[in-house]
Design an enzyme around this catalytic site. Sequence first.
Site, short mmCIF file in Angstrom:
data_model
loop_
_atom_site.label_atom_id
_atom_site.label_comp_id
_atom_site.label_asym_id
_atom_site.label_seq_id
_atom_site.Cartn_x
_atom_site.Cartn_y
_atom_site.Cartn_z
N ARG A 1 14.59 15.38 26.65
CA ARG A 1 14.30 14.58 25.44
C ARG A 1 12.92 14.87 24.88
NH1 ARG A 1 17.79 9.88 25.04
NH2 ARG A 1 19.80 10.87 25.19
N ARG B 1 12.43 10.37 19.55
CA ARG B 1 11.77 9.26 18.86
C ARG B 1 10.31 9.05 19.17
NH1 ARG B 1 16.17 4.91 20.27
NH2 ARG B 1 16.29 6.41 21.95
N ARG C 1 14.27 12.03 10.76
CA ARG C 1 15.54 11.36 10.97
C ARG C 1 15.77 10.26 9.94
NH1 ARG C 1 18.58 7.41 14.10
NH2 ARG C 1 16.70 6.34 14.74
N ASP D 1 23.93 16.45 21.24
CA ASP D 1 24.14 15.29 22.11
C ASP D 1 25.37 15.57 22.96
OD1 ASP D 1 23.21 12.27 22.43
OD2 ASP D 1 25.37 12.34 22.66
N TYR E 1 31.56 7.35 29.36
CA TYR E 1 31.48 6.85 27.97
C TYR E 1 32.86 6.69 27.36
CZ TYR E 1 26.43 7.38 27.94
OH TYR E 1 25.09 7.24 28.21
O1 CP3 Z 1 15.32 16.93 23.33
C1 CP3 Z 1 16.41 16.86 23.93
O2 CP3 Z 1 16.49 16.53 25.13
C2 CP3 Z 1 17.68 17.32 23.22
C3 CP3 Z 1 18.48 16.33 22.64
C4 CP3 Z 1 19.45 15.47 23.40
C5 CP3 Z 1 20.01 14.32 22.79
N1 CP3 Z 1 20.95 13.80 23.62
C6 CP3 Z 1 19.68 13.82 21.44
C7 CP3 Z 1 19.65 12.35 21.29
C8 CP3 Z 1 20.03 15.58 24.66
C9 CP3 Z 1 19.77 16.62 25.75
C10 CP3 Z 1 20.98 14.52 24.79
C11 CP3 Z 1 21.85 14.37 25.97
C12 CP3 Z 1 22.43 13.05 26.25
N2 CP3 Z 1 22.99 12.16 25.36
C13 CP3 Z 1 22.59 12.53 27.54
C14 CP3 Z 1 22.18 13.22 28.81
C15 CP3 Z 1 20.72 13.11 29.01
C16 CP3 Z 1 20.28 11.77 29.51
O3 CP3 Z 1 19.50 11.12 28.80
O4 CP3 Z 1 20.68 11.42 30.61
C17 CP3 Z 1 23.21 11.28 27.42
C18 CP3 Z 1 23.56 10.34 28.55
C19 CP3 Z 1 23.46 11.07 26.03
C20 CP3 Z 1 24.13 9.91 25.40
C21 CP3 Z 1 23.15 9.24 24.51
N3 CP3 Z 1 22.83 9.68 23.23
C22 CP3 Z 1 22.33 8.11 24.80
C23 CP3 Z 1 22.35 7.33 26.09
C24 CP3 Z 1 21.51 7.89 23.68
C25 CP3 Z 1 20.40 6.88 23.54
C26 CP3 Z 1 20.64 5.79 22.59
C27 CP3 Z 1 19.33 5.16 22.15
O5 CP3 Z 1 19.20 4.92 20.97
O6 CP3 Z 1 18.46 4.96 23.02
C28 CP3 Z 1 21.85 8.87 22.72
C29 CP3 Z 1 21.22 9.05 21.41
C30 CP3 Z 1 20.32 10.22 21.27
N4 CP3 Z 1 20.71 11.49 21.54
C31 CP3 Z 1 18.98 10.22 20.82
C32 CP3 Z 1 18.56 11.55 20.81
C33 CP3 Z 1 17.22 12.08 20.36
C34 CP3 Z 1 18.17 9.01 20.38
C35 CP3 Z 1 18.73 8.53 19.10
C36 CP3 Z 1 17.77 8.34 17.97
O7 CP3 Z 1 17.11 9.27 17.45
O8 CP3 Z 1 17.72 7.16 17.53
#
Ligand code: CP3
Length: 348
Positions: free
Chosen positions: A29, A33, A42, A78, A153
């Site tokens: 990540r 954010r 975004r 994602d 999920y």
């Molecule tokens: O920089 C990076 O790591 C690349 C981008 C990335 C995203 N999702 C973008 C994202 C990666 C590698 C993921 C993988 C992902 N998505 C995982 C595995 C990694 C981990 O964290 O264990 C999982 C479980 C997900 C599912 C998911 N997507 C979750 C739990 C969330 C968080 C929700 C939140 O708002 O906290 C997301 C959303 C997400 N995917 C965000 C990002 C940057 C945050 C959303 C935003 O910008 O508001």
Amino acid sequence: MATTTRVRERFLLACRRQPVDATPVWFMRQAGRYLPEYRRLRGDTDVLSLTRDPEAAAEVALQPVRRMDVDAAILFSDIMVPIAAVGVDVRIVANQGPTLAEPFRSDADVARLRPLEPPEDVPYTLETIRILLGELAVPLIGFAGAPFTLASYLVEGAPSRDHARTKALMHGRPETWRALMVALCDHVVLPYLRAQIAAGVHAVQLFDSWAGALDPDDYREHVLPWSRRILESLAAEGVPLIHFGTGTGELLAMMREAGADVVGVDWRTPLDVAWERVGADAGIQGNLDPAALLGPWDVVARKAEAVLMRAGGRPGHVFNLGHGVIPSTPPDHLARLVDLVHQRTAAR
Ligand code: CP3
């Protein structure tokens, strides 16, 4: 054919346990954010839409690379992207995570996972990779969710603490579970990762973020065979394979056994203990507590040095956090951390 760009090698060398001029570092990540430029770009767009805009997705992946001297970039996508791409109604709810309009409960639901056709279904992902390979001077990591974490999920329909419905399906309807695992492997994860590799990503990470919810016997019986099916199928592709989860202290040896070159470990297991468990013939990625970055710099530095001490300069360490960057992390702490890891480990 993939373009072969010349990139800084140390991350790829470390994945292969070869000597490096300094320990490579990147952050799960690292795009997201905590960066003001990410929040600006975004705006009100949801993440899934952002991942479908190649120019924007590439820009987001480049943002951390411009700010910090990280040794790898990760594709901005994602784990739910290929699920949505085969027609499942998934949304990502802010501050919560993926939710499904109609969660998976039956064999009929498994049939909703039709085979992914990457050029038609995820053209934006392939285009994002193409743009990034033209811009980056460091390797690009592709990724996918592992079958268990994706299933969680799909079955829960929302993020879950106990994964109760998922486990109920696994134990109560083993044939449906098996069909779901086969569909996730063969219709979703494998085509998605193969397409990323064909497009030129330099390494791949399989995220089994919630595998630590399982006891070791259930992991071995109901999950390991499917993660192995993916990693073993990709072994011949020639790119390093990283296998990551959280809460996996007791699963680390099996995560290696699944076929990973590098096992990612969270902060709950000391790095040297984790490495002992995965074995000296594998690399290790991790494992500073992401919450340490919320403290003052001297705490960050002291805890990072403890991780490096436990790695003991052995080839095969990729420095990372134990999980993703927390949104309230000060960006300057991360940039300073990259430099600290490089300076402390520079070959002299
Ligand atoms: O920089 C990076 O790591 C690349 C981008 C990335 C995203 N999702 C973008 C994202 C990666 C590698 C993921 C993988 C992902 N998505 C995982 C595995 C990694 C981990 O964290 O264990 C999982 C479980 C997900 C599912 C998911 N997507 C979750 C739990 C969330 C968080 C929700 C939140 O708002 O906290 C997301 C959303 C997400 N995917 C965000 C990002 C940057 C945050 C959303 C935003 O910008 O508001």
